[in-house]
Design an enzyme around this catalytic site. Structure first.
Site, PDB file in Angstrom:
ATOM      1  N   ASP A 157       2.022   5.591  -0.858  1.00  0.00           N
ATOM      2  CA  ASP A 157       1.684   4.798   0.819  1.00  0.00           C
ATOM      3  C   ASP A 157       1.203   6.438   0.739  1.00  0.00           C
ATOM      4  O   ASP A 157      -0.598   6.284   1.683  1.00  0.00           O
ATOM      5  CB  ASP A 157       2.923   4.688   1.799  1.00  0.00           C
ATOM      6  CG  ASP A 157       2.041   4.193   2.820  1.00  0.00           C
ATOM      7  OD1 ASP A 157       1.425   4.462   3.232  1.00  0.00           O
ATOM      8  OD2 ASP A 157       3.249   3.904   3.707  1.00  0.00           O
ATOM      9  N   TYR A 185      11.256   1.885   1.206  1.00  0.00           N
ATOM     10  CA  TYR A 185      10.646   0.400   1.469  1.00  0.00           C
ATOM     11  C   TYR A 185      11.816  -0.977   1.458  1.00  0.00           C
ATOM     12  O   TYR A 185      11.595  -1.543   1.790  1.00  0.00           O
ATOM     13  CB  TYR A 185       9.269   0.588   1.191  1.00  0.00           C
ATOM     14  CG  TYR A 185       8.687   1.290   1.620  1.00  0.00           C
ATOM     15  CD1 TYR A 185       8.442   2.989   1.280  1.00  0.00           C
ATOM     16  CD2 TYR A 185       7.545   0.945   2.512  1.00  0.00           C
ATOM     17  CE1 TYR A 185       7.456   3.521   1.622  1.00  0.00           C
ATOM     18  CE2 TYR A 185       7.046   2.136   2.980  1.00  0.00           C
ATOM     19  CZ  TYR A 185       6.629   2.998   1.918  1.00  0.00           C
ATOM     20  OH  TYR A 185       5.766   4.323   2.683  1.00  0.00           O
ATOM     21  N   LYS A 225       9.244  12.949  -8.222  1.00  0.00           N
ATOM     22  CA  LYS A 225       9.491  13.722  -7.667  1.00  0.00           C
ATOM     23  C   LYS A 225      10.762  13.915  -8.436  1.00  0.00           C
ATOM     24  O   LYS A 225      11.828  14.110  -7.786  1.00  0.00           O
ATOM     25  CB  LYS A 225       9.874  13.623  -6.537  1.00  0.00           C
ATOM     26  CG  LYS A 225      10.706  15.310  -6.049  1.00  0.00           C
ATOM     27  CD  LYS A 225      10.101  15.842  -5.880  1.00  0.00           C
ATOM     28  CE  LYS A 225      10.549  17.853  -4.957  1.00  0.00           C
ATOM     29  NZ  LYS A 225       9.312  18.545  -4.716  1.00  0.00           N
ATOM     30  N   ASP A 243       4.644  16.512  -4.544  1.00  0.00           N
ATOM     31  CA  ASP A 243       3.893  17.492  -4.328  1.00  0.00           C
ATOM     32  C   ASP A 243       3.118  18.099  -4.251  1.00  0.00           C
ATOM     33  O   ASP A 243       1.318  18.454  -3.693  1.00  0.00           O
ATOM     34  CB  ASP A 243       4.653  18.917  -4.035  1.00  0.00           C
ATOM     35  CG  ASP A 243       6.246  19.162  -4.934  1.00  0.00           C
ATOM     36  OD1 ASP A 243       5.832  18.448  -5.552  1.00  0.00           O
ATOM     37  OD2 ASP A 243       6.908  20.422  -3.893  1.00  0.00           O
TER      38      ASP A 243
END
Ligand code: NAI
Length: 335
Positions: free
Chosen positions: A230, A126, A173, A206
């Protein structure tokens, strides 16, 4: 003395849910001196200013805002004012409690979900740093810093300690983004070591998403970089009744802006269909921030009473009531 608060109705369903929230807040008896400022897609296009000066000046003065959603054009146009505001006032912690509302019929209604997502609010993808390297090849930079990672981790652990929560889960991640998410994780681990009474674990995003829909009960406090936060917060909202019921707060060291997780919902705007519960519950968080603790509890209980009764709910949660009808039902419970 009255609290001075900046009111940003926003656009789309924003003005409708903001009006409903304003009248509910008035019924709590807490005196609020509103500074109403406009921030919406049309104004931004007309003035060319992504955050008009009156908005900045007002939040600078009041230090507290209640904000409806603002539309951001997709795939071009001006940069998100929501992201802009969070950066401008360094509102680094996006706090999103996701709770089952008793009486609301959802797939997980009998589980009493009660988790709080801490989303880092100022960086990651972002940062908005995008380049066209050559024709048809673009890059978006993912920015992760020690400063921002450590402070969101500390916010999550401080919250957990204060509210006697048992566990903080960090979502990442780092198996793929070894440097950026690796730094985020290192910061979380370092902060976790200072809170030995709180359990700490890590999940790859995930897997965390799968666990969120299959075993959401395991989650207590979660902390994650901006993009995962988000997405995971909308995902979690879906478990407890959708975006119409999940509140949020953007908190910095000196300013705070309270706003729901949802956006401007152009598909239902202007038709009295929007559920104001998410913004009303955001205003409960605001009342706590303003130290109006008993009013906050009364308002929360009034919302819950309306849901238990189930007669004045909006269509998104299976009812037939309008935005103002559910607000009136909450006001009746407050009295
Ligand atoms: P959205 O959250 O506006 O809507 C997603 C779905 O949820 C729609 O079907 C909508 O009708 C429903 N929904 C959302 N809030 C609801 C409510 N209070 N009551 C009943 N139903 C509700 O997400 P979408 O469509 O992806 O985004 C629309 C616009 O909002 C975009 O321009 C986006 O950039 C902006 N946005 C602004 C945010 C903010 O101001 N903080 C946050 C998220 C999106």
């Amino acid at each position: 003395m009255a609290h001075r608060v900046t009111l940003i109705p926003g656009d789309g369903i924003g003005p409708e849910v903001a009006e409903a929230t304003g009248k509910v807040l008035a019924a709590t008896g807490v005196e609020i001196d509103w500074e109403r400022v406009e921030l919406n897609e049309r104004l931004i296009r007309e003035t060319g200013q992504s955050i008009p000066k009156p908005v900045i000046d007002s939040i600078e003065r009041t230090r507290v805002g209640l904000k409806g959603p603002v539309t951001t054009p997709v795939g071009g146009g001006f940069q998100s004012v929501n992201v802009g505001l969070r950066k401008k006032f360094d509102l680094y912690a996006n706090v999103r409690p996701v709770r089952t509302i008793p009486g609301l019929n959802t797939r997980f209604a009998d589980l009493s979900l009660d988790m709080v997502i801490f989303r880092e609010n100022t960086e990651d993808l972002y940062a908005g740093i995008e380049h066209e390297v050559v024709n048809d090849v673009v890059t978006s930079l993912k920015v992760i810093t020690r400063k921002a990672s450590a402070r969101i981790a500390r916010s999550a652990f401080e919250y957990a300690r204060f509210h006697h929560r048992k566990k903080v889960t960090s979502v990442h991640k780092a198996n793929i983004m070894k440097l950026s998410d690796g730094l985020f994780l290192r910061c979380c681990r370092e902060v976790a070591a200072e809170y030995p009474e709180i359990a700490y674990n890590e999940l790859i995003v995930d897997n965390a998403s799968m666990q969120m829909v299959s075993k959401p009960m395991q989650f207590d406090v979660l902390v994650m970089p901006n993009l995962y936060g988000d997405i995971m917060s909308d995902l979690a909202a879906g478990l407890v009744g959708g975006l119409g019921v999940v509140p949020g707060a953007n908190i910095g060291d000196n300013h705070a802006v309270f706003e729901a997780v949802h956006g401007s919902a152009p598909d239902i705007a202007g038709r009295g269909l929007a559920n104001p519960t998410a913004l009303i519950l955001s205003s409960v968080m605001m009342l706590r921030h303003l130290q109006e603790l008993s009013a906050a509890t009364r308002l929360q209980e009034a919302v819950e009473a309306v849901y238990r009764e189930g007669k004045s709910l909006t269509p998104d949660v299976g009812g037939k009531a309008s935005t103002s009808e559910i607000a009136d039902a909450i006001i009746a419970k407050l009295k």
